[in-house]
Write a protein that holds these residues in place. Structure first.
Motif, PDB file in Angstrom:
ATOM      1  N   GLY A  41       0.782  -1.229   0.000  1.00  0.00           N
ATOM      2  CA  GLY A  41       0.000   0.000   0.000  1.00  0.00           C
ATOM      3  C   GLY A  41       0.811   1.276   0.000  1.00  0.00           C
ATOM      4  O   GLY A  41       0.240   2.369   0.070  1.00  0.00           O
ATOM      5  N   LYS A  42       2.125   1.147  -0.074  1.00  0.00           N
ATOM      6  CA  LYS A  42       2.980   2.333  -0.059  1.00  0.00           C
ATOM      7  C   LYS A  42       3.809   2.412  -1.332  1.00  0.00           C
ATOM      8  O   LYS A  42       3.997   1.415  -2.037  1.00  0.00           O
ATOM      9  N   GLU A  43       4.318   3.603  -1.607  1.00  0.00           N
ATOM     10  CA  GLU A  43       5.167   3.769  -2.764  1.00  0.00           C
ATOM     11  C   GLU A  43       6.564   3.205  -2.490  1.00  0.00           C
ATOM     12  O   GLU A  43       7.007   3.130  -1.341  1.00  0.00           O
ATOM     13  N   ARG A  44       7.228   2.844  -3.569  1.00  0.00           N
ATOM     14  CA  ARG A  44       8.604   2.388  -3.444  1.00  0.00           C
ATOM     15  C   ARG A  44       9.478   3.571  -3.027  1.00  0.00           C
ATOM     16  O   ARG A  44       9.337   4.675  -3.566  1.00  0.00           O
ATOM     17  N   GLU A  45      10.369   3.341  -2.080  1.00  0.00           N
ATOM     18  CA  GLU A  45      11.208   4.426  -1.578  1.00  0.00           C
ATOM     19  C   GLU A  45      12.672   4.029  -1.566  1.00  0.00           C
ATOM     20  O   GLU A  45      13.011   2.849  -1.380  1.00  0.00           O
ATOM     21  N   GLY A  46      13.535   5.025  -1.743  1.00  0.00           N
ATOM     22  CA  GLY A  46      14.955   4.774  -1.693  1.00  0.00           C
ATOM     23  C   GLY A  46      15.434   4.572  -0.283  1.00  0.00           C
ATOM     24  O   GLY A  46      15.015   5.286   0.629  1.00  0.00           O
ATOM     25  N   VAL A  47      16.314   3.601  -0.095  1.00  0.00           N
ATOM     26  CA  VAL A  47      16.860   3.285   1.216  1.00  0.00           C
ATOM     27  C   VAL A  47      18.321   3.704   1.297  1.00  0.00           C
ATOM     28  O   VAL A  47      18.710   4.415   2.214  1.00  0.00           O
ATOM     29  N   ALA A  48      19.117   3.244   0.328  1.00  0.00           N
ATOM     30  CA  ALA A  48      20.539   3.552   0.335  1.00  0.00           C
ATOM     31  C   ALA A  48      21.084   3.426  -1.084  1.00  0.00           C
ATOM     32  O   ALA A  48      20.598   2.601  -1.856  1.00  0.00           O
ATOM     33  N   ALA A  49      22.076   4.238  -1.397  1.00  0.00           N
ATOM     34  CA  ALA A  49      22.709   4.196  -2.704  1.00  0.00           C
ATOM     35  C   ALA A  49      24.213   4.364  -2.541  1.00  0.00           C
ATOM     36  O   ALA A  49      24.678   4.974  -1.573  1.00  0.00           O
ATOM     37  N   ILE A  50      24.937   3.827  -3.514  1.00  0.00           N
ATOM     38  CA  ILE A  50      26.394   3.963  -3.502  1.00  0.00           C
ATOM     39  C   ILE A  50      26.864   4.252  -4.920  1.00  0.00           C
ATOM     40  O   ILE A  50      26.385   3.644  -5.884  1.00  0.00           O
ATOM     41  N   GLY A  51      27.787   5.231  -5.020  1.00  0.00           N
ATOM     42  CA  GLY A  51      28.298   5.593  -6.324  1.00  0.00           C
ATOM     43  C   GLY A  51      29.162   6.830  -6.227  1.00  0.00           C
ATOM     44  O   GLY A  51      28.980   7.638  -5.317  1.00  0.00           O
ATOM     45  N   GLY A  52      30.098   6.969  -7.129  1.00  0.00           N
ATOM     46  CA  GLY A  52      30.969   8.136  -7.086  1.00  0.00           C
ATOM     47  C   GLY A  52      31.744   8.233  -5.794  1.00  0.00           C
ATOM     48  O   GLY A  52      32.030   9.332  -5.321  1.00  0.00           O
ATOM     49  N   TYR A  53      32.050   7.080  -5.206  1.00  0.00           N
ATOM     50  CA  TYR A  53      32.815   7.005  -3.961  1.00  0.00           C
ATOM     51  C   TYR A  53      32.066   7.600  -2.772  1.00  0.00           C
ATOM     52  O   TYR A  53      32.667   7.968  -1.772  1.00  0.00           O
ATOM     53  N   GLU A  54      30.739   7.677  -2.898  1.00  0.00           N
ATOM     54  CA  GLU A  54      29.936   8.186  -1.796  1.00  0.00           C
ATOM     55  C   GLU A  54      28.766   7.247  -1.522  1.00  0.00           C
ATOM     56  O   GLU A  54      28.366   6.455  -2.381  1.00  0.00           O
ATOM     57  N   GLU A  55      28.229   7.374  -0.337  1.00  0.00           N
ATOM     58  CA  GLU A  55      27.053   6.618   0.073  1.00  0.00           C
ATOM     59  C   GLU A  55      25.949   7.594   0.450  1.00  0.00           C
ATOM     60  O   GLU A  55      26.223   8.681   0.969  1.00  0.00           O
ATOM     61  N   LYS A  62      19.492   6.018   8.479  1.00  0.00           N
ATOM     62  CA  LYS A  62      20.844   6.484   8.802  1.00  0.00           C
ATOM     63  C   LYS A  62      21.275   5.976  10.161  1.00  0.00           C
ATOM     64  O   LYS A  62      20.531   6.041  11.134  1.00  0.00           O
ATOM     65  N   GLY A  63      22.492   5.463  10.211  1.00  0.00           N
ATOM     66  CA  GLY A  63      23.018   4.944  11.465  1.00  0.00           C
ATOM     67  C   GLY A  63      22.659   3.498  11.726  1.00  0.00           C
ATOM     68  O   GLY A  63      23.195   2.879  12.651  1.00  0.00           O
ATOM     69  N   ARG A  64      21.737   2.966  10.931  1.00  0.00           N
ATOM     70  CA  ARG A  64      21.312   1.568  11.123  1.00  0.00           C
ATOM     71  C   ARG A  64      21.631   0.686   9.924  1.00  0.00           C
ATOM     72  O   ARG A  64      21.888  -0.505  10.085  1.00  0.00           O
ATOM     73  N   THR A  75      28.808  -8.066  -6.296  1.00  0.00           N
ATOM     74  CA  THR A  75      27.777  -8.121  -5.273  1.00  0.00           C
ATOM     75  C   THR A  75      27.596  -6.795  -4.556  1.00  0.00           C
ATOM     76  O   THR A  75      28.569  -6.135  -4.193  1.00  0.00           O
ATOM     77  N   LEU A  76      26.341  -6.435  -4.374  1.00  0.00           N
ATOM     78  CA  LEU A  76      25.929  -5.274  -3.591  1.00  0.00           C
ATOM     79  C   LEU A  76      25.348  -5.788  -2.279  1.00  0.00           C
ATOM     80  O   LEU A  76      24.634  -6.795  -2.272  1.00  0.00           O
ATOM     81  N   TYR A  77      25.660  -5.102  -1.189  1.00  0.00           N
ATOM     82  CA  TYR A  77      25.192  -5.535   0.123  1.00  0.00           C
ATOM     83  C   TYR A  77      24.390  -4.434   0.811  1.00  0.00           C
ATOM     84  O   TYR A  77      24.573  -3.251   0.540  1.00  0.00           O
ATOM     85  N   LEU A  78      23.527  -4.863   1.733  1.00  0.00           N
ATOM     86  CA  LEU A  78      22.870  -3.935   2.640  1.00  0.00           C
ATOM     87  C   LEU A  78      22.862  -4.589   4.015  1.00  0.00           C
ATOM     88  O   LEU A  78      22.160  -5.579   4.232  1.00  0.00           O
ATOM     89  N   GLN A  79      23.671  -4.045   4.893  1.00  0.00           N
ATOM     90  CA  GLN A  79      23.711  -4.525   6.270  1.00  0.00           C
ATOM     91  C   GLN A  79      22.698  -3.720   7.069  1.00  0.00           C
ATOM     92  O   GLN A  79      22.736  -2.487   7.060  1.00  0.00           O
ATOM     93  N   MET A  80      21.802  -4.416   7.765  1.00  0.00           N
ATOM     94  CA  MET A  80      20.737  -3.747   8.502  1.00  0.00           C
ATOM     95  C   MET A  80      20.793  -4.186   9.969  1.00  0.00           C
ATOM     96  O   MET A  80      20.760  -5.382  10.252  1.00  0.00           O
ATOM     97  N   ILE A  81      20.860  -3.224  10.864  1.00  0.00           N
ATOM     98  CA  ILE A  81      20.834  -3.512  12.298  1.00  0.00           C
ATOM     99  C   ILE A  81      19.720  -2.709  12.941  1.00  0.00           C
ATOM    100  O   ILE A  81      19.142  -1.816  12.318  1.00  0.00           O
TER     101      ILE A  81
END
Length: 122
Positions: A41-55, A62-64, A75-81
């Protein structure tokens, strides 16, 4: 053309951790790689991106969450805590050729994976 395949989703309790992976043969050819999510029921949203040597991260994660990329093993990873129930969603990895524009804009990405489900229970 690149085929992106996510894995690593699952069910955890609040405060738990998960690590998502996305394999794609030619991900090193793209300027940005990113993770998006979509809850029912929600729109797709950006969580995290990496490129140009930046995140780049959405304020809500943020922070998690930490995004990283290993081009040697494609391989692309997303570590979630510290996961919260509001993090529950289908998570998608995506690839973008252009280096211009906001990195977490959904409509600017060229290739998408099929998604992996993350469920966080309270």
């Amino acid at each position: 053309l690149v085929q992106l395949a996510e894995s690593g989703g699952g069910s955890v309790q609040t405060g738990g951790s998960l690590s998502l992976s996305c394999v794609g043969t030619n991900i090193h050819c793209f300027y940005f790689m990113a993770w998006f999510r979509q809850a029912p029921g929600k729109e797709r949203e950006g969580v995290a991106a990496i490129g140009g040597y930046e995140e780049y991260y959405a304020d809500s994660v943020k922070g998690r969450f930490t995004i990283s990329q290993d081009n040697d093993i494609h391989t692309l990873y997303l570590q979630m805590i510290s996961l919260k129930p509001e993090d529950s969603a289908m998570y998608f990895c995506a690839a973008r050729r252009s280096g211009f524009g906001y990195p977490l804009e959904v409509g600017t990405y060229d290739e998408w994976g099929q998604g992996t489900q993350v469920t966080v229970s309270s």
